[in-house]
Design an enzyme around this catalytic site. Structure first.
Site, PDB file in Angstrom:
ATOM      1  N   HIS A 103      43.818  54.335   6.748  1.00  0.00           N
ATOM      2  CA  HIS A 103      45.227  53.943   6.571  1.00  0.00           C
ATOM      3  C   HIS A 103      46.154  55.117   6.882  1.00  0.00           C
ATOM      4  O   HIS A 103      46.025  56.170   6.263  1.00  0.00           O
ATOM      5  CB  HIS A 103      45.457  53.456   5.143  1.00  0.00           C
ATOM      6  CG  HIS A 103      44.663  52.238   4.795  1.00  0.00           C
ATOM      7  ND1 HIS A 103      43.379  52.323   4.307  1.00  0.00           N
ATOM      8  CD2 HIS A 103      44.961  50.922   4.888  1.00  0.00           C
ATOM      9  CE1 HIS A 103      42.926  51.089   4.104  1.00  0.00           C
ATOM     10  NE2 HIS A 103      43.859  50.217   4.446  1.00  0.00           N
ATOM     11  N   SER A 150      39.162  56.673  -1.976  1.00  0.00           N
ATOM     12  CA  SER A 150      39.916  57.830  -1.472  1.00  0.00           C
ATOM     13  C   SER A 150      40.430  58.697  -2.608  1.00  0.00           C
ATOM     14  O   SER A 150      40.583  59.913  -2.458  1.00  0.00           O
ATOM     15  CB  SER A 150      41.085  57.376  -0.601  1.00  0.00           C
ATOM     16  OG  SER A 150      40.599  56.606   0.457  1.00  0.00           O
ATOM     17  N   ASP A 166      38.913  57.091   5.102  1.00  0.00           N
ATOM     18  CA  ASP A 166      40.083  56.205   4.998  1.00  0.00           C
ATOM     19  C   ASP A 166      40.861  56.205   6.315  1.00  0.00           C
ATOM     20  O   ASP A 166      41.147  57.276   6.857  1.00  0.00           O
ATOM     21  CB  ASP A 166      40.971  56.711   3.850  1.00  0.00           C
ATOM     22  CG  ASP A 166      42.015  55.692   3.405  1.00  0.00           C
ATOM     23  OD1 ASP A 166      42.515  54.929   4.260  1.00  0.00           O
ATOM     24  OD2 ASP A 166      42.342  55.669   2.216  1.00  0.00           O
TER      25      ASP A 166
END
Ligand code: B1M
Length: 213
Positions: free
Chosen positions: A100, A151, A98
């Site tokens: 982000h 996630s 991930d």
């Protein structure tokens, strides 16, 4: 457009022209965190909606992310800081797979402004890296962020791996794909220590404060 609508539109349009002047104007009315959680987050939600409808491409979402990051960086010095001694050490990471990191970095700012020493391991952090960092830093807690549905699954794996490594410090988890229920029923049973869900950065601070008391 009103000031609030303009702030959201910088994020949606991915443009910084006029942004700083409007952030200054907003600071006359709101606390920095309320500007982030209010109009700027509203813009991000709209970006997410447009992206979901295939009305934006990844490159455009990246520009929106840049505006959000620039805004948070500009607002950061105006945030309240506690003068307290170090309340604890926390490792933060976005889980494996991930990228982000805006939410995680906001958590870092809020925690470090409030007396926590933060070791930010960045994005796409595999469990092995967390385990190494734990052994080196001996933190009081580990914070995991993740926004993708996968996630949330990765957090289960991460909790299992931490447990296998003999780690049982509290884990704080957050991010859009998670819920309190998922945390309680799916992640917590895989770990020996506490696993706590934070819905946003301030909630994360409240939880950290409760742990450190
Ligand atoms: Co992505 N993305 N993205 N993206 N992106 C989402 C998450 C998505 C919901 C958009 C959508 O489709 N509607 C969707 C996920 C779908 C899903 O799995 N359910 C998605 C997708 C699909 C993808 C890609 C797969 C797209 C692609 O490549 N095809 C790809 C993933 C790559 C990867 O990770 N392997 C991708 C890429 C990107 C960009 C790189 C372009 C960019 C990220 C830039 C960056 O972070 N540096 C991006 C962005 C910006 C988004 C949206 C639009 C906004 C996320 C954001 O920054 N929000 C997002 C849609 C949305 O959320 N509305 C979306 C603002 C931020 C402050 O909020 O991170 O939620 P947030 O943090 C909150 C809370 O969640 C909480 O506190 C914060 C508020 O105070 N929190 C914690 C978060 N972590 C915490 C940890 C804690 C405590 C609280 O304690 C440790």
């Amino acid at each position: 457009l009103t000031l609030e609508e303009r702030l959201a539109s910088y994020v949606v349009e991915g443009t910084k022209d006029g942004l700083i002047a409007d952030l200054d104007a907003a600071l006359q009315k709101y606390k920095p965190l309320d500007i982030i959680n209010g109009p700027l987050m509203k813009g991000m939600e709209e970006v997410g909606r447009l992206f979901n409808n295939n009305e934006l491409i990844v490159a455009e979402v990246l520009q929106s992310a840049e505006v959000m990051k620039a805004s948070v960086a500009y607002l950061e010095p105006f945030m309240e800081k506690s003068e307290s001694a170090v309340k604890g050490k926390i490792i933060l990471a976005t889980v494996k797979g991930d990228v982000h990191d805006i939410g995680k970095n906001l958590v870092e700012i809020i925690l470090s402004n409030n007396g926590y020493q933060i070791i930010n391991l960045g994005i796409k952090v595999p469990p092995e890296q967390l385990i190494d960092a734990y052994r080196k830093e001996r933190p009081d807690a580990i914070g995991l962020s993740g926004l993708l549905v996968k996630s949330a699954q990765q957090m289960i794996v991460t909790a299992q791996d931490l447990k296998t490594a003999g780690i049982d410090v509290p884990i704080l988890v957050g991010g859009a794909a998670l819920t309190r229920k998922f945390t309680k029923t799916r992640i917590a049973p895989e770990y020996d220590g506490l696993v706590l869900y934070a819905k946003d950065a301030m909630d994360g601070l409240d939880i950290a404060n409760k742990l450190s008391d």
